[in-house]
Design an enzyme around this catalytic site. Structure first.
Site, PDB file in Angstrom:
ATOM      1  CG  HIS A  15      -1.893   1.101   1.317  1.00  0.00           C
ATOM      2  ND1 HIS A  15      -3.198   0.918   1.712  1.00  0.00           N
ATOM      3  CD2 HIS A  15      -1.794   2.430   1.041  1.00  0.00           C
ATOM      4  CE1 HIS A  15      -3.844   2.075   1.683  1.00  0.00           C
ATOM      5  NE2 HIS A  15      -3.014   3.021   1.285  1.00  0.00           N
ATOM      6  CG  HIS A  17      -0.850   7.052  -0.847  1.00  0.00           C
ATOM      7  ND1 HIS A  17      -2.078   7.173  -1.466  1.00  0.00           N
ATOM      8  CD2 HIS A  17      -1.076   6.343   0.286  1.00  0.00           C
ATOM      9  CE1 HIS A  17      -3.002   6.572  -0.718  1.00  0.00           C
ATOM     10  NE2 HIS A  17      -2.419   6.062   0.338  1.00  0.00           N
ATOM     11  CE  LYS A 113      -7.859   1.853  -0.736  1.00  0.00           C
ATOM     12  NZ  LYS A 113      -6.794   2.779  -0.422  1.00  0.00           N
ATOM     13  CG  HIS A 155      -9.992   3.839   3.440  1.00  0.00           C
ATOM     14  ND1 HIS A 155      -8.944   4.710   3.367  1.00  0.00           N
ATOM     15  CD2 HIS A 155     -10.610   4.089   4.628  1.00  0.00           C
ATOM     16  CE1 HIS A 155      -8.914   5.461   4.466  1.00  0.00           C
ATOM     17  NE2 HIS A 155      -9.934   5.105   5.238  1.00  0.00           N
ATOM     18  CG  HIS A 193      -5.174   1.998   5.810  1.00  0.00           C
ATOM     19  ND1 HIS A 193      -6.508   1.846   6.049  1.00  0.00           N
ATOM     20  CD2 HIS A 193      -5.070   2.747   4.698  1.00  0.00           C
ATOM     21  CE1 HIS A 193      -7.176   2.479   5.097  1.00  0.00           C
ATOM     22  NE2 HIS A 193      -6.337   3.036   4.270  1.00  0.00           N
ATOM     23  CG  ASP A 266      -1.812   4.607   4.109  1.00  0.00           C
ATOM     24  OD1 ASP A 266      -1.833   5.118   2.975  1.00  0.00           O
ATOM     25  OD2 ASP A 266      -2.608   4.920   5.010  1.00  0.00           O
TER      26      ASP A 266
END
Ligand code: NCD
Ligand code: ZN
Length: 360
Positions: A15, A17, A113, A155, A193, A266
């Protein structure tokens, strides 16, 4: 006797970004320096539609590949072009089941996602306002994903304004996730997460092909650290860190070697200007510069270094089409000073010392 050296297969960030534009190079090179063989790339860019169609996801992928090509070879650690990009589709209310399957079959995305937004079009985290408003309306998509074994990366946090911030995850477990698992028993799911001890129990116990990513910061900080000595935006992320009992429970599953839990940083960099706002401070913690050391420190504190390798580099990798790396990395006991900032972004635990460092 305490080990001073740990050698395990190179790892995979489940995960991540990496953003776009100028920031992309900075964060990508951090992940490469950390010896990751690849990453699940989250698509909540400034304009989320950039990862909610086949064409746009392909062009984001191309921008990442260009950046990898431009990185100085010294920063590649033998990876570079081999770095595996596990692209994700940013699921919206619009995309059809057929298109989701087509993108998967054509290798455009490896997983879907799920971000959710409320009826006012407000999302619960950075760049999620275009997420799914009508979850039931997406059941035909989940049905197609189940058929083709396309992983759903969720999420899971309730986004209604009146839900208590610290209950968002557990509300979503029973209201959103459980019915999905019951309706689609063969759908592979990753709970992203994970922070709530009750969610950890659920994931560990439910009879389903389900896994959870856990960040380094959620293993290390509880909600007090957001407020200790004043407000600390540097410890603010989504889902928000929970009370100590939850942190300890999640950590127990992770460091006891439960195979349903795996590393997903994350790592979510934001410019200092948006992190230091009095109101509307951006959610996200930047851990990629020292992720491996942070996880190692955690397992070491729990006398569980034997479980570090599976957690970082093995657990449920097949779900992403990844194999365990045949190359290794070595972490050594020794002092690492965490840089305060990289590329204008505050680094998690910046300015402090960690007791482990990646050396090979
Ligand atoms: C992430 C971001 O900044 O993109 N923020 C965060 O606090 N984790 C989004 C997300 O994963 O929720
Ligand atoms: Zn994220």
């Amino acid at each position: 006797m305490k080990e001073n050296l740990v050698t395990i297969p190179r790892w995979f960030d489940r995960h991540l970004h990496i953003r776009d534009g100028g920031m992309m190079r900075t964060v990508l090179s951090c992940t490469l320096k950390q010896r990751a063989t690849g990453a699940v790339i989250m698509g909540n860019l400034k304009h989320p539609d950039e990862t909610s169609t086949i064409q746009n996801t392909l062009s984001y992928r191309k921008r990442i590949l260009n950046e990898l090509q431009d990185l100085p070879s010294g920063e590649l650690f033998g990876l570079g072009q081999k770095f595996k990009l596990c692209m994700t589709l940013y699921l919206t209310d619009d995309i059809s089941p057929e298109e989701v399957v087509r993108g998967f079959k054509e290798g455009v995305w490896r997983a879907v996602k799920l971000y959710m937004a409320n009826q006012k079009g407000q999302g619960g985290t950075t760049g999620s306002a275009h997420g799914v408003k009508n979850l039931l309306g997406r059941y035909p998509v989940f049905e197609a994903m189940e058929k083709h074994k396309i992983p759903l990366l969720g999420h899971f946090e309730a986004v209604e304004e009146d839900v208590d911030e610290f209950d968002r995850e557990i509300v979503s477990v029973y209201r959103d996730l459980k019915p999905i698992l019951e309706s689609f028993p063969e759908l592979p799911v990753v709970f992203e997460h994970l922070t709530d001890g009750r969610a950890a129990d659920f994931v560990a116990e439910v009879d389903h092909d389900i896994y959870a990513t856990v960040t380094a910061h959620h293993l290390m900080i509880n909600r007090n650290t957001m407020f200790w000595g004043g407000m600390n935006p540097g410890h603010y992320c989504k889902p928000v860190p929970k009370r100590e009992t939850h942190r300890a429970k999640v950590r127990q599953y992770v460091t006891s070697g439960n195979r349903r839990f795996g590393a997903g940083t994350d790592s979510a960099p934001h410019d200092e200007s948006v992190k230091s706002r009095c109101y509307g401070c951006a959610a996200g913690i930047f851990t990629s510069p020292t992720a491996v050391e942070l996880y190692t420190m955690t397992f070491d504190e729990d006398n569980a270094l034997q479980h570090l390798g599976p957690f970082l580099s093995e657990n449920f990798l097949a779900l992403y089409g990844m194999e365990v790396s045949s190359e290794t990395m070595t972490i050594e006991r020794g002092t690492l000073v965490v840089p305060q900032k990289i590329g204008g972004v505050q680094v998690f635990k910046g300015g402090t010392e960690l007791p482990w460092k990646l050396v090979g």
